[in-house]
Design a protein around this motif. Structure first.
Motif, PDB file in Angstrom:
ATOM      1  N   VAL A 148      58.119 -37.265  85.072  1.00 17.36           N
ATOM      2  CA  VAL A 148      59.009 -38.269  85.138  1.00 17.36           C
ATOM      3  C   VAL A 148      59.796 -38.443  83.481  1.00 17.36           C
ATOM      4  CG1 VAL A 148      59.510 -40.780  85.161  1.00 17.36           C
ATOM      5  CG2 VAL A 148      57.847 -40.060  86.603  1.00 17.36           C
ATOM      6  N   ILE A 150      62.144 -40.613  81.484  1.00 17.49           N
ATOM      7  CA  ILE A 150      63.207 -41.854  81.376  1.00 17.49           C
ATOM      8  C   ILE A 150      64.325 -41.539  80.676  1.00 17.49           C
ATOM      9  CG2 ILE A 150      63.208 -44.076  80.542  1.00 17.49           C
ATOM     10  CD1 ILE A 150      61.103 -43.660  82.729  1.00 17.49           C
ATOM     11  N   VAL A 155      65.647 -42.533  85.901  1.00 17.23           N
ATOM     12  CA  VAL A 155      64.975 -41.294  85.801  1.00 17.23           C
ATOM     13  C   VAL A 155      65.191 -40.252  86.284  1.00 17.23           C
ATOM     14  CG1 VAL A 155      63.001 -43.032  85.774  1.00 17.23           C
ATOM     15  CG2 VAL A 155      63.385 -42.194  87.726  1.00 17.23           C
TER      16      VAL A 155
END
Length: 262
Positions: A148, A150, A155
């Motif tokens: 992931v 950000i 995302v």
């Protein structure tokens, strides 16, 4: 940024038991652990919190009040707060009823940017609940996430797919289900354990979520376990002891010939 992590208290792998009459899993609260993939989800939420400003992590669970222990563990790991939805009305909920209850909880928590949960739980192994929650929240969902990143408005996730990986950019709010490759869960610190002792876990009942009891528990669960049973293994054992003769070998050869193995 508000992150909700969904965690589930599950029986230890060797302690999964079902009620043969109702087909419902027995959850006594003894010998239970946090679902392993939910630990990965929690670790990822804490990693995001520690690397970005103004991030709040709330751990949410559904179950008996013994699940407070799991939420305290989540706080000790680094979550800011814990919310438990509990009550007899939730007992026996299938993935649909569970998803409705958890979605209502997330809505009640207010604007949430990111929901993270494990890909599946070790007790049911369905992998359905995360996607269903996203459906009830009417937000995008990304499954089998192993990374992931950000961004300002969303995302970028790396998904494990057959034959490789794919990168997908998704705007907030979004729900992701993570697999074990995303990280290695850590351990609570002493400061975290001390803080967890002081934190009050919020408990919400069905009426506080605005849910009708007809949507919850066994009543609100269209999935039915028709029959639960333990497989019975029946073996007829013939034992030949070595006696210094060819007798046992001859008997074995006759047996294999009768079974048309030879």
């Amino acid at each position: 940024m508000n992150i909700v992590v969904l965690i589930k208290q599950v029986p230890g792998t060797d302690n999964v038991k079902l009620d043969p009459e109702t087909g419902v899993m027995i959850r006594s609260g003894k010998d239970t652990i946090i679902n392993p993939l939910d630990e990965n989800a929690l670790e990822e939420a804490i990693r995001i919190k520690n690397s970005h400003p103004n991030v709040k992590v709330t751990a949410v669970s559904m179950g008996p009040e013994s699940a407070i222990k799991a939420l305290k563990e989540a706080v000790a790991m680094g979550a800011d707060a814990g919310v438990l939805i509990s009550g007899r009305a939730f007992a026996g909920s299938d993935t649909i009823a569970t998803a409705k209850a958890l979605a209502a909880t997330i809505k009640k928590l207010g604007p949430v940017d990111l929901v993270i949960c494990g890909e599946r739980a070790t007790d049911g192994e369905t992998g359905q609940t995360g996607a269903m929650i996203a459906n009830y929240l009417d937000i995008p969902v990304q499954t089998y996430v192993s990374s992931v990143e950000i961004q300002q408005a969303g995302v970028v996730v790396k998904r494990t797919v057959e034959g490789g990986f794919e990168r997908v950019e998704v705007p907030f709010p979004v729900l992701i289900t993570v697999n074990k490759d995303i990280n290695e869960p850590g351990f609570p610190t002493l400061a975290g354990k001390l803080r967890a002792k002081q934190v009050e876990i919020t408990i919400w009942r069905p009426e506080e979520l605005g849910l009708d009891k007809s949507e919850l528990g066994l009543v609100g669960s269209p999935t039915r376990v028709v029959k639960v049973f333990s497989p019975k293994l029946a073996r007829d054992t013939i034992l030949h002891k070595a006696d210094g003769t060819t007798g046992p070998v001859d008997e074995l050869m006759k047996f294999l010939a009768a079974k048309e193995v030879l």
